[in-house]
Design a protein around this motif. Structure first.
Motif, PDB file in Angstrom:
ATOM      1  N   GLN A 134      -0.683   9.295   9.780  1.00 47.21           N
ATOM      2  CA  GLN A 134       0.123   8.144   9.396  1.00 47.21           C
ATOM      3  C   GLN A 134      -0.301   7.549   8.054  1.00 47.21           C
ATOM      4  O   GLN A 134       0.397   6.703   7.499  1.00 47.21           O
ATOM      5  CB  GLN A 134       0.079   7.084  10.494  1.00 47.21           C
ATOM      6  N   SER A 135      -1.459   7.995   7.517  1.00 46.04           N
ATOM      7  CA  SER A 135      -1.800   7.595   6.149  1.00 46.04           C
ATOM      8  C   SER A 135      -0.780   8.173   5.173  1.00 46.04           C
ATOM      9  O   SER A 135      -0.491   7.573   4.127  1.00 46.04           O
ATOM     10  CB  SER A 135      -3.217   8.055   5.792  1.00 46.04           C
ATOM     11  N   VAL A 136      -0.234   9.336   5.513  1.00 45.04           N
ATOM     12  CA  VAL A 136       0.846   9.919   4.705  1.00 45.04           C
ATOM     13  C   VAL A 136       2.103   9.056   4.831  1.00 45.04           C
ATOM     14  O   VAL A 136       2.807   8.800   3.853  1.00 45.04           O
ATOM     15  CB  VAL A 136       1.128  11.368   5.149  1.00 45.04           C
ATOM     16  N   THR A 137       2.378   8.596   6.059  1.00 40.14           N
ATOM     17  CA  THR A 137       3.536   7.726   6.271  1.00 40.14           C
ATOM     18  C   THR A 137       3.397   6.431   5.477  1.00 40.14           C
ATOM     19  O   THR A 137       4.359   5.960   4.847  1.00 40.14           O
ATOM     20  CB  THR A 137       3.696   7.398   7.766  1.00 40.14           C
ATOM     21  N   ALA A 138       2.200   5.844   5.488  1.00 43.78           N
ATOM     22  CA  ALA A 138       1.971   4.596   4.748  1.00 43.78           C
ATOM     23  C   ALA A 138       2.219   4.803   3.257  1.00 43.78           C
ATOM     24  O   ALA A 138       2.865   3.973   2.596  1.00 43.78           O
ATOM     25  CB  ALA A 138       0.544   4.100   4.981  1.00 43.78           C
ATOM     26  N   LEU A 177      -8.701   2.608   3.984  1.00 40.96           N
ATOM     27  CA  LEU A 177      -8.038   3.804   3.450  1.00 40.96           C
ATOM     28  C   LEU A 177      -6.537   3.576   3.315  1.00 40.96           C
ATOM     29  O   LEU A 177      -5.927   3.940   2.297  1.00 40.96           O
ATOM     30  CB  LEU A 177      -8.308   5.000   4.364  1.00 40.96           C
ATOM     31  N   LEU A 178      -5.928   2.960   4.325  1.00 42.46           N
ATOM     32  CA  LEU A 178      -4.486   2.702   4.268  1.00 42.46           C
ATOM     33  C   LEU A 178      -4.130   1.808   3.090  1.00 42.46           C
ATOM     34  O   LEU A 178      -3.122   2.029   2.406  1.00 42.46           O
ATOM     35  CB  LEU A 178      -4.016   2.061   5.577  1.00 42.46           C
ATOM     36  N   VAL A 179      -4.947   0.797   2.832  1.00 43.80           N
ATOM     37  CA  VAL A 179      -4.693  -0.102   1.697  1.00 43.80           C
ATOM     38  C   VAL A 179      -4.740   0.667   0.384  1.00 43.80           C
ATOM     39  O   VAL A 179      -3.880   0.497  -0.491  1.00 43.80           O
ATOM     40  CB  VAL A 179      -5.710  -1.262   1.682  1.00 43.80           C
ATOM     41  N   THR A 180      -5.729   1.524   0.227  1.00 40.98           N
ATOM     42  CA  THR A 180      -5.846   2.282  -1.026  1.00 40.98           C
ATOM     43  C   THR A 180      -4.731   3.319  -1.151  1.00 40.98           C
ATOM     44  O   THR A 180      -4.309   3.631  -2.270  1.00 40.98           O
ATOM     45  CB  THR A 180      -7.217   2.979  -1.121  1.00 40.98           C
ATOM     46  N   ARG A 181      -4.224   3.827  -0.019  1.00 40.62           N
ATOM     47  CA  ARG A 181      -3.097   4.770  -0.095  1.00 40.62           C
ATOM     48  C   ARG A 181      -1.835   4.046  -0.545  1.00 40.62           C
ATOM     49  O   ARG A 181      -1.000   4.619  -1.253  1.00 40.62           O
ATOM     50  CB  ARG A 181      -2.872   5.451   1.257  1.00 40.62           C
ATOM     51  N   VAL A 182      -1.684   2.800  -0.137  1.00 40.16           N
ATOM     52  CA  VAL A 182      -0.535   2.010  -0.608  1.00 40.16           C
ATOM     53  C   VAL A 182      -0.648   1.768  -2.117  1.00 40.16           C
ATOM     54  O   VAL A 182       0.350   1.864  -2.853  1.00 40.16           O
ATOM     55  CB  VAL A 182      -0.447   0.676   0.164  1.00 40.16           C
ATOM     56  N   ALA A 188       4.121   7.099   1.921  1.00 39.50           N
ATOM     57  CA  ALA A 188       5.535   7.385   1.702  1.00 39.50           C
ATOM     58  C   ALA A 188       6.391   6.127   1.776  1.00 39.50           C
ATOM     59  O   ALA A 188       7.273   5.910   0.937  1.00 39.50           O
ATOM     60  CB  ALA A 188       6.012   8.419   2.729  1.00 39.50           C
ATOM     61  N   VAL A 189       6.144   5.294   2.787  1.00 41.28           N
ATOM     62  CA  VAL A 189       6.934   4.069   2.938  1.00 41.28           C
ATOM     63  C   VAL A 189       6.696   3.126   1.756  1.00 41.28           C
ATOM     64  O   VAL A 189       7.641   2.535   1.210  1.00 41.28           O
ATOM     65  CB  VAL A 189       6.593   3.376   4.269  1.00 41.28           C
ATOM     66  N   ALA A 190       5.440   2.987   1.346  1.00 45.38           N
ATOM     67  CA  ALA A 190       5.132   2.123   0.203  1.00 45.38           C
ATOM     68  C   ALA A 190       5.806   2.642  -1.063  1.00 45.38           C
ATOM     69  O   ALA A 190       6.370   1.866  -1.840  1.00 45.38           O
ATOM     70  CB  ALA A 190       3.624   2.042   0.003  1.00 45.38           C
ATOM     71  N   TYR A 191       5.775   3.946  -1.265  1.00 45.17           N
ATOM     72  CA  TYR A 191       6.422   4.546  -2.436  1.00 45.17           C
ATOM     73  C   TYR A 191       7.917   4.220  -2.423  1.00 45.17           C
ATOM     74  O   TYR A 191       8.485   3.789  -3.427  1.00 45.17           O
ATOM     75  CB  TYR A 191       6.196   6.055  -2.415  1.00 45.17           C
ATOM     76  N   ALA A 192       8.556   4.459  -1.269  1.00 45.26           N
ATOM     77  CA  ALA A 192      10.000   4.256  -1.174  1.00 45.26           C
ATOM     78  C   ALA A 192      10.388   2.812  -1.466  1.00 45.26           C
ATOM     79  O   ALA A 192      11.394   2.545  -2.140  1.00 45.26           O
ATOM     80  CB  ALA A 192      10.479   4.661   0.216  1.00 45.26           C
ATOM     81  N   MET A 193       9.600   1.861  -0.984  1.00 43.54           N
ATOM     82  CA  MET A 193       9.916   0.450  -1.192  1.00 43.54           C
ATOM     83  C   MET A 193       9.619  -0.001  -2.617  1.00 43.54           C
ATOM     84  O   MET A 193      10.357  -0.801  -3.199  1.00 43.54           O
ATOM     85  CB  MET A 193       9.122  -0.401  -0.205  1.00 43.54           C
ATOM     86  N   LEU A 194       8.532   0.526  -3.188  1.00 44.71           N
ATOM     87  CA  LEU A 194       8.090   0.042  -4.495  1.00 44.71           C
ATOM     88  C   LEU A 194       8.837   0.671  -5.667  1.00 44.71           C
ATOM     89  O   LEU A 194       8.917   0.070  -6.740  1.00 44.71           O
ATOM     90  CB  LEU A 194       6.589   0.306  -4.656  1.00 44.71           C
ATOM     91  N   SER A 195       9.367   1.873  -5.482  1.00 47.32           N
ATOM     92  CA  SER A 195       9.963   2.585  -6.613  1.00 47.32           C
ATOM     93  C   SER A 195      11.065   1.794  -7.314  1.00 47.32           C
ATOM     94  O   SER A 195      11.008   1.590  -8.532  1.00 47.32           O
ATOM     95  CB  SER A 195      10.469   3.954  -6.154  1.00 47.32           C
ATOM     96  N   PRO A 196      12.099   1.293  -6.611  1.00 45.38           N
ATOM     97  CA  PRO A 196      13.131   0.522  -7.329  1.00 45.38           C
ATOM     98  C   PRO A 196      12.618  -0.817  -7.854  1.00 45.38           C
ATOM     99  O   PRO A 196      13.068  -1.288  -8.899  1.00 45.38           O
ATOM    100  CB  PRO A 196      14.222   0.323  -6.261  1.00 45.38           C
ATOM    101  N   ALA A 251      -2.180   3.722  -4.223  1.00 45.83           N
ATOM    102  CA  ALA A 251      -1.869   5.008  -4.852  1.00 45.83           C
ATOM    103  C   ALA A 251      -0.362   5.241  -4.892  1.00 45.83           C
ATOM    104  O   ALA A 251       0.174   5.769  -5.875  1.00 45.83           O
ATOM    105  CB  ALA A 251      -2.552   6.143  -4.078  1.00 45.83           C
ATOM    106  N   ALA A 252       0.325   4.819  -3.843  1.00 47.24           N
ATOM    107  CA  ALA A 252       1.782   4.960  -3.818  1.00 47.24           C
ATOM    108  C   ALA A 252       2.436   4.178  -4.948  1.00 47.24           C
ATOM    109  O   ALA A 252       3.427   4.619  -5.536  1.00 47.24           O
ATOM    110  CB  ALA A 252       2.323   4.492  -2.468  1.00 47.24           C
ATOM    111  N   ALA A 253       1.874   2.998  -5.272  1.00 49.17           N
ATOM    112  CA  ALA A 253       2.412   2.208  -6.383  1.00 49.17           C
ATOM    113  C   ALA A 253       2.309   2.981  -7.696  1.00 49.17           C
ATOM    114  O   ALA A 253       3.254   3.012  -8.497  1.00 49.17           O
ATOM    115  CB  ALA A 253       1.683   0.876  -6.483  1.00 49.17           C
ATOM    116  N   GLY A 254       1.154   3.605  -7.924  1.00 54.94           N
ATOM    117  CA  GLY A 254       1.002   4.402  -9.139  1.00 54.94           C
ATOM    118  C   GLY A 254       1.952   5.578  -9.168  1.00 54.94           C
ATOM    119  O   GLY A 254       2.594   5.864 -10.197  1.00 54.94           O
TER     120      GLY A 254
END
Length: 387
Positions: A52-56, A104-109, A58-66, A111-114
């Motif tokens: 689910q770290s992958v899910t975190a 770890l989940l926080v840092t994955r989020v 992915a979800v953060a990426y999807a929300m943050l991209s636009p 990373a998703a922003a970057g």
């Protein structure tokens, strides 16, 4: 005055550098699959929970991209891309040092922003630097960085995780992101930002029926593959393969072939035909692996062949999807590519969630779920092929 071949070479260099950047980003996004069991054991969580770290991400990426596309509109494209890579470097360093799964989940989020700031803008910049008749190839080159990551970056990360530990593997990813940031700063030409557009106005492009139809296909296609990919270690064990890295390498070989073949065939045959062929190959490959997971005794070479087909079917879809979106909304190329990137990660998050839910029922069920999603994607592209 420069002759045409020299002009083409000079135009290609920045595109190639952007592809190296997407390689670093792709390695970061996908590398967890290579050492999932070690990470789970170290942080004292189950493999399903670790996935689910992958899910975190992915979800953060999807929300943050636009959102990031809106708030960073004025920034120079070079400054934005360099900054995004530096955020990725810091986030991966944080992941490598994470004392608990929650950290770890926080840092994955982060990373998703970057990643959300880098990947769609890399595609849009590549399209802007390329002539219309070779735009498909330019997009495929940039996305090729992601496919090479699946072929080399992820297996090597998994190997580093096994030999050096998963923390060292993430530390290496952090170093790679920082090094690519320097290269992008040195080589990419200065490109201005754009006038800021409110998020609501940006998202108004979704009112065009063609745009959500294309994005829905992206979600389905990526969900199909990530139902299994995020759990590659148990999935490969179920078909009699202990070396996950070797199968991920073959998956990546297929990904490279599928991506580059798509880049050339889009310009000749059209995006819809490329996508139809890709979903047929993906569905057949996942169904075949699911059949093997039922206990059949078969040569490892057959598993490898199916892994190649799985990778090719997965990564032939992004260039034609981007091509379709840019064709539908050429004046909003950066925005629609960003939305497609969001859709990719919505699909990754959904697929990872479905994979986690079905894994308890048996890996064969997980493979079957992926194959069904690939068939649904095929039906959708047939229905929307005129877009």
């Amino acid at each position: 005055m420069l002759d045409v071949p020299v002009q083409r070479r000079r135009a290609f260099v920045p595109v190639a550098v952007l592809a190296v950047g997407t390689f670093a980003v792709g390695t970061d996004a996908f590398v967890v699959a290579g050492f999932l069991p070690q990470l789970a054991a170290s942080l004292e969580v189950s493999e399903t929970a670790a996935g689910q770290s992958v899910t975190a991400f992915a979800v953060a990426y999807a929300m943050l991209s636009p959102i990031l596309a809106t708030v960073t509109a004025r920034l120079s494209r070079r400054a934005l891309l360099v900054g995004a890579l530096l955020v990725l470097a810091l986030a991966n360093l944080g992941s490598a040092l994470a004392p608990t799964f929650a950290v770890l989940l926080v840092t994955r989020v982060l990373a998703a922003a970057g990643a959300a700031a880098f990947t769609p803008n890399a595609g849009a910049v590549a399209a802007a630097l390329s002539r219309p008749e070779v735009r498909g190839r330019a997009l495929a080159t940039v996305i090729g960085g992601l496919t090479v990551a699946t072929a080399a970056g992820v297996p090597l990360g998994g190997l580093a995780g096994q030999v050096l530990g998963w923390r060292a593997a993430l530390g290496l990813v952090a170093g790679a992101c920082a090094a690519v940031a320097v290269a992008v700063f040195a080589i990419l030409p200065a490109l201005p930002g754009q006038p800021p557009v409110p998020l609501r106005e940006r998202l108004s492009v979704l009112r065009r029926p063609a745009v959500p139809a294309v994005l829905a296909l992206t979600v389905l296609g990526m969900a199909a593959t990530y139902t299994v990919y995020a759990y590659s270690a148990p999935a490969m064990r179920a078909v009699g393969v202990e070396s996950t890295a070797s199968m991920l390498f073959l998956y990546g070989v297929g990904a490279i072939f599928g991506n580059m073949a798509a880049g050339y065939t889009i310009d000749r045959w059209g995006a819809s035909r490329v996508l139809m062929g890709g979903y047929v190959v993906m569905a057949a490959s996942l169904a075949g692996l699911g059949w093997l997971a039922g206990g059949q005794d078969v040569p490892v070479a057959l598993v490898g062949l199916l892994a190649v087909g799985w990778g090719a079917g997965t990564w032939c879809q992004t260039p034609p999807q981007q091509h379709r979106l840019i064709g539908v909304a050429p004046q909003e190329a950066s925005l629609v590519v960003s939305l497609n990137a969001s859709a990719i990660y919505v699909g990754i998050g959904a697929g990872t969630l479905i994979g986690g839910l079905t894994l308890a029922q048996g890996v064969a069920v997980t493979y079957a779920a992926g194959a069904v999603l690939a068939v649904l994607a095929l039906l959708l592209i047939v229905a929307t092929r005129r877009i």
